[in-house]
Design a protein around this motif. Structure first.
Motif, PDB file in Angstrom:
ATOM      1  N   THR A  33       0.735  -1.265  -0.038  1.00 16.49           N
ATOM      2  CA  THR A  33      -0.031   0.189  -0.192  1.00 16.49           C
ATOM      3  C   THR A  33       0.984   1.286  -0.080  1.00 16.49           C
ATOM      4  O   THR A  33       1.892   1.215   0.871  1.00 16.49           O
ATOM      5  N   ASP A  38       1.695   1.134  -5.912  1.00 13.46           N
ATOM      6  CA  ASP A  38       0.205   1.420  -5.608  1.00 13.46           C
ATOM      7  C   ASP A  38      -0.286   2.599  -6.283  1.00 13.46           C
ATOM      8  O   ASP A  38      -1.632   2.550  -7.156  1.00 13.46           O
ATOM      9  N   ASP A  85      -4.488  -2.950  -2.951  1.00  9.69           N
ATOM     10  CA  ASP A  85      -2.927  -3.693  -2.197  1.00  9.69           C
ATOM     11  C   ASP A  85      -2.863  -4.931  -2.307  1.00  9.69           C
ATOM     12  O   ASP A  85      -3.770  -5.758  -2.166  1.00  9.69           O
ATOM     13  N   ASN A 127      -4.885   0.280   1.936  1.00  6.36           N
ATOM     14  CA  ASN A 127      -4.425  -0.707   3.046  1.00  6.36           C
ATOM     15  C   ASN A 127      -5.199  -1.675   3.885  1.00  6.36           C
ATOM     16  O   ASN A 127      -5.350  -1.749   4.961  1.00  6.36           O
TER      17      ASN A 127
END
Ligand SMILES: [Zn+2]
Length: 420
Positions: A33, A38, A85, A127
């Motif tokens: 993340t 990302d 992620d 996340n």
């Protein structure tokens, strides 16, 4: 019912295309993340959404909301989503499938010229994995009021970089306040990450909830002494006590079949020397079950056997509960939409309780929510070998779309002042 059908090949192409962003030698993905990888996948996602004429909103936890308008702008959107992620040695499907299948559902609506009653959105939560920043499910947790925003933004990775700074650095700290985004409902498609659907040859899991989880720390105290000179009858061996409790953790889970699980995954012995009888043993206990009452019963058994075992061995013991995640029961109407969608699409299905945490478990606190599972090979996940077939992914995407449309139709019927 209408006959909107998602494009299986297009969904598979998207899965394979995004898998190259952070793709590993062994065919998995390493896309932690808030890294530059990302950012790349977020940019890809944003570009695809904007190509469909959708608007993209980003909140201050980096959660992305892709919106396709419906007939009524004043009705809160029905959202679908998951996370982009991955774990450091993650697979191509965990999380990614839920976002890309939702994108494919939007495209199918777009190409079919279908106008929903409520707006329909796709969410990419920041996340989920918790691999770089703890705790996991950060954005959905703040969204649901489980975590405080400033506390979440101050979480640090192992090199001391703060979540908030990493978010700003990749350009995805948005203006919208996380949580200030009402949803009429939320549906999340995910791979099962377990073996049940494959073993029973079911196409789809209708997820009724997420099991509860409790963590304990147990410290057993005895007396350090010489391994050669201390007679067996005079010992106060903390590890002996710990070993017997560990065995009971397994027995307690087996005493609550078939859904209870109990694990001791971390043990520390002090002083941890070959010729010293251990004076202290520390270990963790992880109990999981879908019902609070069963977790209560397991907890009572654990404290009772710990006292009993250590009392008999002349040891001290302290059991401390350090985490209590209550079970989640998904919204009955949303669950029914998933079940009906599976039947209407001609897929075999069974009810299932999620063994793992998901963004949906937090979102369920603030919006009617349900999940859809599809099988993955050998139940393997959080692993580069993770695999679901194009047909399995497409089945999940189709059920996701149907469930959203079913919920949308019900929303329109319930709405007092609907148009047309
Ligand atoms: Zn996931």
């Amino acid at each position: 019912m209408h006959n909107l059908k998602i494009d299986s090949a297009r969904l598979w192409n998207d899965l394979m295309e995004t898998a190259a962003i952070g793709g590993t030698q062994k065919g998995g993905i390493c896309r932690l993340t808030l890294t530059d990888l990302d950012r790349q996948v977020r940019d890809w996602f944003r570009a695809r959404a904007e190509a469909l004429g959708c608007t993209v909103t980003v909140d201050d936890m980096g959660a992305m909301f892709v919106r396709r308008p419906g007939q009524r702008a004043d009705v809160a959107p029905i959202a679908m989503g998951s996370h982009l992620d991955t774990q450091p040695t993650g697979g191509k499907f965990d999380g990614v499938l839920g976002v890309l299948a939702a994108l494919e559902a939007l495209r199918t609506l777009h190409e079919g010229g279908y106008e929903t009653f409520a707006p329909v959105e796709v969410v990419n939560w920041t996340n989920e994995e918790g691999a770089r920043f703890a705790p996991a499910m950060t954005a959905s947790g703040v969204f649901a009021g489980v975590f405080e925003r400033d506390w979440a933004a101050a979480r640090e990775d192992r090199t001391g970089v703060k979540f908030g700074d990493a978010l700003a650095a990749i350009g995805y700290r948005g203006a919208e306040k996380c949580g200030a985004h009402p949803l009429s409902a939320y549906f999340e498609l995910h791979i099962e990450q377990g073996p049940i659907l494959e073993a029973e040859a079911k196409d789809v899991g209708v997820v009724t909830g997420v099991q509860g989880m409790r963590w304990y720390e147990v410290t057993v105290t005895g007396q350090d002494s010489h391994a050669g000179t201390t007679p067996m009858h005079a010992r106060r061996d903390a590890l002996m006590g710990a070993a017997r409790i560990v065995e009971q953790v397994n027995a307690i889970a087996k005493a609550h079949p078939p859904l209870a699980v109990g694990t001791v995954g971390l043990v520390e012995v002090r002083p941890n020397s070959p010729n010293v009888i251990p004076g202290e043993a520390f270990f963790t206990v992880d109990f999981r079950h879908p019902e609070t009452q069963v977790l209560d019963s397991m907890e009572q058994m654990l404290t009772a056997v710990a006292d009993q075992i250590c009392g008999a061995l002349g040891l001290g013991v302290v059991v401390t509960k350090i985490w209590d995640q209550p079970p989640v029961r998904f919204d009955p109407d949303c669950v029914t939409c998933v079940r009906t969608a599976a039947e209407a699409s001609g897929f075999s299905a069974r009810d299932i309780v999620s063994g793992a945490g998901h963004d949906a478990a937090y979102v369920a606190r603030v919006a009617p929510t349900a999940m859809i599972f599809v099988p993955c090979r050998d139940g393997i996940s959080h692993n580069e070998a993770e695999f679901s077939s194009p047909e399995q992914c497409a089945a999940g995407a189709q059920v996701l779309l149907q469930a959203v449309l079913d919920y949308d139709r019900q929303l329109a019927e319930r709405h007092p002042s609907r148009l047309g």
